[in-house]
Every structure is written in C-alpha cells, then in structure tokens.
Design a protein around this motif. Structure first.
Motif, short mmCIF file in Angstrom:
data_model
loop_
_atom_site.label_atom_id
_atom_site.label_comp_id
_atom_site.label_asym_id
_atom_site.label_seq_id
_atom_site.Cartn_x
_atom_site.Cartn_y
_atom_site.Cartn_z
N GLU A 94 8.53 -0.78 7.95
CA GLU A 94 8.23 -1.20 6.58
C GLU A 94 7.52 -2.54 6.61
OE1 GLU A 94 9.24 0.55 3.77
OE2 GLU A 94 9.99 2.15 5.04
N THR A 95 6.66 -2.78 5.64
CA THR A 95 6.02 -4.10 5.54
C THR A 95 7.04 -5.12 5.09
OG1 THR A 95 5.35 -3.61 3.29
CG2 THR A 95 3.74 -3.19 5.02
N GLU A 119 8.82 -8.67 3.45
CA GLU A 119 8.85 -9.39 2.18
C GLU A 119 8.31 -10.81 2.34
OE1 GLU A 119 13.04 -7.38 1.02
OE2 GLU A 119 12.62 -9.38 0.30
N ALA A 166 3.53 -11.08 0.65
CA ALA A 166 3.74 -9.71 0.19
C ALA A 166 4.65 -9.71 -1.02
CB ALA A 166 4.36 -8.87 1.31
N ALA A 167 4.36 -8.90 -1.98
CA ALA A 167 5.19 -8.82 -3.19
C ALA A 167 6.42 -8.01 -2.90
CB ALA A 167 4.40 -8.17 -4.32
N ASP A 185 6.44 -4.06 -2.82
CA ASP A 185 5.59 -3.34 -1.87
C ASP A 185 6.33 -2.23 -1.15
OD1 ASP A 185 3.43 -4.76 -2.55
OD2 ASP A 185 3.38 -6.04 -0.77
N TYR A 186 7.62 -2.11 -1.33
CA TYR A 186 8.35 -1.04 -0.69
C TYR A 186 9.03 -0.17 -1.76
CZ TYR A 186 12.28 -4.29 -1.41
OH TYR A 186 13.19 -5.14 -1.96
#
Length: 420
Positions: free
Chosen positions: A33-34, A36, A40-41, A44-45
């Motif tokens: 997962e990208t 936080e 990154a907002a 985004d997940y």
C-alpha cells in the motif's frame, strides 16, 4: 533567499524523493500500500466499514483499525470474505511495526466478538512501516505499507543552514528555583562619609552631587572655629558624590557628614525574603540576577542574609554581589532574581527549549540519520534549562535542540497526519 526558505525548499525536495522511493518499493507476492507519510493524502487507500485501512487479497480482505476509545490504543482487525463479515475464528493474524530507529513491535491476534484483538498497546507515535500477515484455511496473505505521522526528511546541509542542532537524551541536574524581587545598591564597603576633622566654617566646596572623585582628592576647605586655621578635606575613597549636606559658609563638624561618596563599581543586589521563603534560602546559594527589562543577567551567590530595617515586618534581605559589567547595573535599579534552593540529578532529561506542541502532546523531534520524527513525552519537573523525562524516548536518542520550530513547520506542511 533566507535560511528558513532554504530549509523548507530542501525539505520539500527530500520529501518528494522519499515519496517516490516508497512508491517504488514492494514486490513478490506481497500487497504493498502507498504510505501516509510525505505528502500523500489520508484517503489514498481504501477504507473498510469501520473506517480502517482495507487490505485485499482476492476475495479475502482484512480491515486494520486502531481502537483509541479505551485507556490505550489497541489494534482491531475485521476479516471479510467477498466483502461480507467473516468469522474471526477462521483467521490467524500477526502485525509487525518497524519504527524509526529501528525498533520492531510485534502483535499476535486472537478472536473476540466480530474482530481479532491483541493485548499489545500501539504506542505513540503511530508512525511505522507495517507488515501484516493473515492465514485463512491454509492460505497466507501478506501486506506491507507505510503509516507515518510527525516525520520528515531533511538533508544534513539544509539542517545546518537552518541552524538545527541536536543533543543526546541523558541525565541532567535540575535545580529548583525561587523567584525574588529586589534592587541594586552600593555595598557597605563601597560607601564612605566625609567629615570635617574639626568643627568650623566651610570655606569652599569643589564638588557637586554626581561628581566623580578620586581617593585623596581635595574636595572642601574648612576654617577651624578654634584655631581659625583653614585645612583641606580629602575624599577617603574613589567614587561618586551621592549626598551633600553642606554649602560654603555653613558650619560643619556637628556629627553629620558633609558628603557621602559611593563607589559605583562595588555593587550588590538586595533581595527581600518574606517569612514563607526565608527558611529555604541560605548563604552560598546560587542566584541568577536579571534587570527589570530582562536585557542584562549576572550570576552570583548569596553573601549574607540580614534583617530588614523594618523589624516588625519579619522581612529579611539577601545580599548578592554584582559585577560592574561596564555600568549596566546602577544603584536604585529594580532587579529580579532566581535563587537555586535545591538540585538533584534525574536519569533522563531534555533541554526545555527543545519542547514543541504536537496535537495534544508535548514532544521533541528525534533524529535518525536525516529523518526527524516526533517523540511524545511523559514529563516531570521543569526548569528554564532542563525538563525531566519520565517516558516516551529512549536514552541516548538524538533530539533537536535548536531549530525545532523549522522541523515542526515542515511536518505540518507535509501533512503527515494521525490517521489509520
């Protein structure tokens, strides 16, 4: 370009690079997962029904939440199959949190109600690399992602340009202080009365109030009433004329001094001690003396404690010697003092000026390499210089002392939030 802008520009470049690096991480069978962190907002997940992070592996999914309504934050994992709640007794799960340092916190889960729970507390800060493993019916799923808060990356050059300095957390001596008020006065040794040796008429007076005189200088002539001879009166010390009680033509020698001389280089501060404080103040204690405007400071020790002129008030006066310091201290000026009435070593302390607000916490910024991250502190006693730390940071950790506000501004700008 000013130094603050240079630091922030450098921080922005560094943070962008970190975000790109994290996006490129991962591989194999793991679901990545990208993060936080960086810019990154939080949205985004994918989120699950309990507003947690939803991790998917085919038809199976696991929602990771941190339950923060109890006394301590705890993980709760909600399993799903084809987006329908799954009996948690059919799932075994573990989580490993790799923190900046590094330090790894491990959690093993057991079923409880409709979720999987672990007794391990998710300690602050909630900033870590997360590895989740779940097993269902012999099939294993693995996920990794970054969940950062209160973290930023600043290059060494940018930190130096911004005046960032660090120190290691360790023991310190905390002094307990007591505030005092007083004024600057000339010491008794720095004052002298000028008397006529024999009664008589003042023939001449060569000085006025405020004039500087030297020891042995002729400052008046008096005609003796008995011999009618004129004799010279000289200054017994060097200093400034602070009082004048006669003029030419007047008779002197009646016991009252003709003049008073004070040496403005021989000064002390007189601090008033009220009964509630007098028992804690002793000769030899260290005192920091500050001018009324706060522009000048001096360190001295209490030389004597004497009764005040008004005996009925039960007030005492503490005398603290002052350096001349080029005339910054002048007789009659009001001063403030901080007397050290006790001191003791504490095993862990940080410099008070390093403390910063973060959410509902008081923090310092720990440094590991070029990465800076908040450390929420449990604090004890505090002085102007040091603050005792009861928990929240490991001994020997480097933390930011000077330039902490720049780290704070960059973290706030980056949007690394408390979100799960």
């Amino acid at each position: 370009m000013n130094r603050t802008h240079q630091v922030r520009r450098a921080c922005g470049v560094a943070l962008t690079a970190v975000a790109l690096t994290l996006a490129a991480c991962g591989g194999g069978a793991e679901k990545t997962e990208t993060g936080e962190g960086a810019e990154a907002a939080a949205a985004d997940y994918e989120r699950g029904p309990h507003n947690g992070r939803l991790l998917r592996d085919g038809d199976f999914s696991l929602e990771v939440t941190i339950y923060e309504e109890g006394p301590e934050p705890l993980f709760r994992l909600y399993p799903y199959l084809k987006d329908k709640p799954l009996d948690p007794r059919q799932v075994q799960a573990t989580i490993a949190l790799t923190r900046l340092g590094p330090k790894v916190d491990r959690f093993t889960f057991t079923p409880e109600n409709d979720y999987l729970a672990s007794p391990g507390v998710v300690s602050e800060p909630h900033s870590f690399d997360v590895a989740v493993q779940a097993t269902r019916g012999g099939a294993r799923s693995n996920w990794t992602y970054q969940s950062y808060e209160g973290r930023t990356v600043i290059t060494a050059d940018a930190a130096r340009a911004g005046g960032v300095t660090v120190q290691r957390v360790g023991p310190a001596v905390l002094g307990e202080t007591l505030p005092l008020s007083g004024r600057v006065e000339i010491t008794p040794e720095g004052q002298a009365e000028v008397h006529a040796r024999y009664p008589g008429r003042v023939v001449s007076l060569t000085v006025q109030l405020g004039d500087r005189v030297s020891r042995g200088q002729v400052i008046a002539r008096v005609e003796s009433s008995e011999s009618l001879q004129t004799y010279a009166v000289t200054a017994p010390i060097s200093g400034v004329i602070t009082a004048k009680n006669v003029n030419p033509g007047q008779i002197t020698g009646n016991g009252q001094p003709m003049l008073m001389i004070g040496d403005p280089t021989r000064l002390h501060a007189e601090f008033f001690l009220y009964p509630r404080d007098a028992e804690r103040v002793r000769v030899g204690q260290r005192v920091e003396v500050t001018s009324a405007a706060g522009e000048h400071r001096a360190i001295g020790v209490i030389e004597a404690i004497l009764p005040a002129d008004d005996v009925l008030s039960q007030t005492l006066v503490a005398h603290v010697e002052l350096p001349a310091q080029g005339g910054v201290w002048r007789p009659g000026l009001g001063v403030q003092g901080q007397v050290q009435v006790g001191a003791g070593e504490v095993p862990l302390a940080v410099q008070t000026k390093a403390l910063q607000p973060f959410r509902d916490f008081t923090v310092v910024y720990a440094r590991v390499g070029n990465t800076y991250e908040v450390r929420m502190l449990d604090l004890g006693r505090r002085t102007d210089e040091w603050t005792e730390v009861l928990g929240g940071i490991e001994p020997g950790t480097e933390y930011v002392v000077d330039g902490a506000f720049l780290i704070r501004a960059d973290i706030e700008k980056s949007g690394a939030s408390h979100d799960h």
